[in-house]
Design a protein around this motif. Structure first.
Motif, PDB file in Angstrom:
ATOM      1  N   LYS A  45       0.716  -1.345   0.313  1.00 58.08           N
ATOM      2  CA  LYS A  45      -0.304  -0.362  -0.105  1.00 58.08           C
ATOM      3  C   LYS A  45       0.665   1.277  -0.321  1.00 58.08           C
ATOM      4  O   LYS A  45       0.052   2.428  -1.098  1.00 58.08           O
ATOM      5  CB  LYS A  45      -0.404   0.192   1.328  1.00 58.08           C
ATOM      6  CG  LYS A  45      -2.533  -1.019   0.966  1.00 58.08           C
ATOM      7  CD  LYS A  45      -3.234  -0.423   1.885  1.00 58.08           C
ATOM      8  CE  LYS A  45      -3.991  -2.045   1.785  1.00 58.08           C
ATOM      9  NZ  LYS A  45      -5.274  -2.033   3.153  1.00 58.08           N
ATOM     10  N   GLU A  46       2.365   1.390   0.554  1.00 55.44           N
ATOM     11  CA  GLU A  46       2.871   2.182   1.142  1.00 55.44           C
ATOM     12  C   GLU A  46       3.493   2.157  -0.689  1.00 55.44           C
ATOM     13  O   GLU A  46       3.559   3.852  -1.144  1.00 55.44           O
ATOM     14  CB  GLU A  46       3.938   2.414   2.428  1.00 55.44           C
ATOM     15  CG  GLU A  46       2.761   2.402   3.252  1.00 55.44           C
ATOM     16  CD  GLU A  46       4.331   2.222   4.316  1.00 55.44           C
ATOM     17  OE1 GLU A  46       5.896   2.093   4.251  1.00 55.44           O
ATOM     18  OE2 GLU A  46       3.943   2.301   5.439  1.00 55.44           O
ATOM     19  N   SER A 146      -2.486  -8.197   0.261  1.00 58.54           N
ATOM     20  CA  SER A 146      -1.736  -6.989   0.692  1.00 58.54           C
ATOM     21  C   SER A 146      -2.278  -5.854  -0.423  1.00 58.54           C
ATOM     22  O   SER A 146      -2.343  -4.193  -0.010  1.00 58.54           O
ATOM     23  CB  SER A 146      -0.556  -6.589   0.189  1.00 58.54           C
ATOM     24  OG  SER A 146       0.664  -6.890   1.142  1.00 58.54           O
ATOM     25  N   GLY A 147      -3.477  -5.831  -0.671  1.00 62.27           N
ATOM     26  CA  GLY A 147      -4.512  -5.143  -1.083  1.00 62.27           C
ATOM     27  C   GLY A 147      -4.967  -4.764  -2.510  1.00 62.27           C
ATOM     28  O   GLY A 147      -5.318  -4.034  -3.382  1.00 62.27           O
TER      29      GLY A 147
END
Length: 231
Positions: A45-46, A146-147
């Motif tokens: 995400k980052e 993780s998304g």
């Protein structure tokens, strides 16, 4: 191996569906999505947020145009709707060295290649490419969890023979391979290389054929979407 070859090459001297007999998958290989420690992203995400904030500013390495490490990132970029710059190298080792040095900022790379620099802190692993976590890096989440649900960019290892191989021989080889994959020492050796051994409904001839036939159109779409010209 990658099954993008039919879409990557204008002319192939073989037809995957017609020219081979499929004995069995041996296992599925995970790649790690790694970043140079200077990259301010510790999760998928980052990383996505960073790439969206700076479109076209992140460089990712690969083992070459059309290489599985290239296609894994192209699938990631496509699903996440990102813009990054591809920097192809001549093989996995040079691309890993480039990312460790900071010449490139991120890449997908096989666990066998990147486990050492990850453990040494020279690369940061933020996800793995397979649907399930790898026993070699159990603390690292999958891209899917993780998304980016459904993301699956496994490499694979399998045994094939010429299509003219008599069915009795192919079936015997397939049965022997299925048995071999149950040996603890075989499983341990594969796991140590970041490979999930085939077994159950993934081992054997017919599961291998189904897998191959499903992967060919999947990677053809990735190649078309990435506008990679046939060689």
């Amino acid at each position: 191996a990658t099954l993008g070859a039919p879409a990557l090459f204008a002319k192939l001297p073989f037809d995957i569906a017609k020219d081979f007999g499929f004995v069995s998958l041996i296992g599925m290989g995970a790649s790690a999505l790694v970043v140079h420690p200077s990259v301010p992203a510790k999760s998928v995400k980052e990383l996505i947020a960073l790439a969206r904030a700076h479109p076209g500013k992140l460089n990712y390495a690969s083992g070459g145009t059309g290489n599985i490490t290239h296609l894994q990132m192209e699938l990631f970029v496509s699903v996440a709707k990102l813009t990054m710059v591809h920097v192809p190298y001549k093989g996995g080792a040079p691309s890993t060295i480039a990312t460790v040095s900071g010449e490139a900022q991120l890449m997908f790379s096989s666990l066998a290649t990147t486990l050492s620099p990850i453990e040494q802190g020279r690369l940061r692993a933020i996800a793995v490419s397979t649907p399930l976590r790898s026993a070699a890096l159990p603390q690292v989440p999958t891209v899917s969890e993780s998304g980016l649900p459904g993301y699956d960019a496994s490499s694979w290892y399998g045994l094939i023979v010429p299509a003219a191989t008599p069915p009795a021989i192919l079936n015997r080889l397939s049965g022997d391979m299925v048995k071999a994959l149950e040996f603890p020492e075989v499983k341990e050796r594969l796991v140590s290389q970041g490979i999930v051994p085939a077994g159950g409904n993934t081992a054997g001839s017919e599961p291998f054929r189904r897998y191959v036939m499903a992967e060919i159109p999947k990677w053809a779409k990735v190649i078309r979407d990435a506008k990679i010209p046939p060689q």
